[in-house]
Design a protein around this motif. Sequence first.
Motif, short mmCIF file in Angstrom:
data_model
loop_
_atom_site.label_atom_id
_atom_site.label_comp_id
_atom_site.label_asym_id
_atom_site.label_seq_id
_atom_site.Cartn_x
_atom_site.Cartn_y
_atom_site.Cartn_z
N GLU A 69 1.46 -54.33 26.57
CA GLU A 69 0.05 -54.00 26.74
C GLU A 69 -0.45 -54.30 28.15
O GLU A 69 -0.20 -55.60 28.51
CB GLU A 69 -0.66 -54.74 25.47
CG GLU A 69 -0.36 -54.17 24.22
CD GLU A 69 -1.20 -54.60 23.02
OE1 GLU A 69 -2.24 -55.58 23.44
OE2 GLU A 69 -0.78 -54.59 21.82
N ARG A 70 -1.27 -53.68 28.77
CA ARG A 70 -1.76 -54.08 30.06
C ARG A 70 -2.96 -54.85 29.92
O ARG A 70 -4.12 -54.45 28.87
CB ARG A 70 -2.23 -52.81 30.95
CG ARG A 70 -2.50 -53.20 32.32
CD ARG A 70 -2.35 -51.98 33.17
NE ARG A 70 -1.32 -51.60 33.58
CZ ARG A 70 -0.43 -51.94 34.54
NH1 ARG A 70 -1.02 -53.11 35.32
NH2 ARG A 70 0.88 -51.76 34.79
N PRO A 71 -3.12 -55.88 30.41
CA PRO A 71 -4.43 -57.02 30.23
C PRO A 71 -5.69 -56.30 30.64
O PRO A 71 -5.52 -55.35 31.81
CB PRO A 71 -4.12 -58.30 31.03
CG PRO A 71 -2.62 -58.16 31.36
CD PRO A 71 -2.20 -56.80 31.11
N THR A 72 -6.77 -56.56 30.08
CA THR A 72 -8.08 -56.16 30.43
C THR A 72 -8.50 -56.67 31.94
O THR A 72 -8.89 -56.06 32.76
CB THR A 72 -9.20 -56.47 29.63
OG1 THR A 72 -8.60 -55.76 28.33
CG2 THR A 72 -10.73 -55.67 29.93
N SER A 73 -8.06 -58.07 32.02
CA SER A 73 -8.35 -58.71 33.43
C SER A 73 -7.25 -59.91 33.33
O SER A 73 -6.85 -60.37 32.25
CB SER A 73 -9.68 -59.14 33.32
OG SER A 73 -10.06 -59.92 32.43
N GLY A 74 -7.19 -60.43 34.48
CA GLY A 74 -6.32 -61.64 34.81
C GLY A 74 -4.78 -61.01 35.20
O GLY A 74 -4.47 -60.09 35.43
N ASN A 75 -3.97 -62.17 35.11
CA ASN A 75 -2.75 -61.86 35.82
C ASN A 75 -1.48 -62.58 35.22
O ASN A 75 -1.79 -63.68 34.54
CB ASN A 75 -2.48 -62.23 37.23
CG ASN A 75 -3.50 -61.91 38.17
OD1 ASN A 75 -4.76 -62.05 38.42
ND2 ASN A 75 -3.22 -60.64 38.96
N VAL A 76 -0.50 -61.82 35.08
CA VAL A 76 0.91 -62.54 34.43
C VAL A 76 2.00 -62.36 35.80
O VAL A 76 2.34 -61.22 36.15
CB VAL A 76 1.42 -61.54 33.42
CG1 VAL A 76 2.76 -62.05 32.91
CG2 VAL A 76 0.34 -61.48 32.26
#
Length: 337
Positions: A55-62
Motif C-alpha cells: 500500500e502506498r502511503p498517502t504521505s511520509g517516507n519509508v
Amino acid sequence: MITISKLTKTYETKKGMVTGVDNVSLTINKGEIFGIVGYSGAGKSSLLRCMNLLERPTSGNVTVDGLDLTGLKGERLRQARLKIGMIFQHFYLISQKTVGENVAFALKAARLPKGESIKRVDELLKMVGLSDKKDVYPSQLSGGQKQRVGIARALANNPNVLLCDEATSALDPNTTLSILRLLKKINRELNITIVLITHEMNVVKEICDRMAIMQDGRVIEEGDVYDIFSEPKAELTKEFISSVVSFDVPKPILAACTGSIIKVQFKGAVAGEGVITDTVQHFDVKGNFLHGTIEYIQEKPLGLFLMEIQGDPANINRAITYMEGRGAKVEVIRNGL
C-alpha cells in the motif's frame, strides 16, 4: 535499517476519508525483532503493508537499507521488494502446487537457473524442518506446517527484512511457540530484521527485542520490550501487559486481609535475590504472599509480587524503604485496616 518518517495512510470509504496510519515515525534497527502491537483497527497491518509499498502511503517516507521506497516505481520498486519477505496469517499457498513448487514459485522473480532453484528450495525446506514434505500438497499439511512453507517462501530471495502480519494468530499455542522459535532462529542465524504484527503480548514477550503499541493509527508507546513490561506508561500498554501478567486476586481474599497490600517488582538480577525474605527477617513485620511470578523477558527475570504486610506502620515503612534500597519498586495498593 528501516526508517519510517511522518507516515500517513488514508482510505476513501462510503462515509468519507478514514485515517489508517496517522503521522507515524519509527526506526527499526538492523538485525532486531521489532513487534507492533494493537487491537484490530489500530492501523498496524496498514503500517506493515506500507513498509514494502503493498500500500502506498498517502504521505511520509519509508527507507529500507538506505533506499527510499516511496520514491521508487516500476522495476526498481519490484527489485527492492525482492529483499523484503512477507509472511501472512492465512498462508496463501497455491493449493494445486506441491510444497516444493510453492517455494520455487517465489524464486521465479529472481530468474534463477532451474538447477540453482531446486538447490535453493531444498535448502529452504531443510531450514524450516520440512525436507520430507517437498512433494506433498498444502491440503495434507497442518496449520503450523503451512506457515513453515510460508516462511520458506518468504526467505526464497535472501531478504534482509521479514514482515510478519499476524503470522501466528491462526495457530494453537504449542504450534505458535514452535513458529516463534523458528523465526528467532532465522533472525539470529541469518541476521534478518523481522517486523512482527500481533495483538498478543505473549508473542512479543517470547521473541521481540523492541516494540511499539498502536492505537487509532498512532504509536502511543515504543521502546525495549523489557522496559515496557516493567515500566508501562500508556493505559493501553498496561491493559495489554495485564493479559500476560495478571494480579487479579479474589475479592474475598483481599477482604480478609487486615494488613497493608503492596505490589513489589524486581528487575534483572535482583529478581533472583531473597529481598522479601531478608525484609521479613530484618524487620518486625509479617508477610503473606497473595500472588507472585517471575517472568523471563529477553532472558532477563522480572519479578512481580502482590503481598500483605502486617506490623507497626513505622516498621512497615522501614521495610518498604529497605526493599526499595535493594532495587525493588514498591507500590502501596491499600494501607492496613
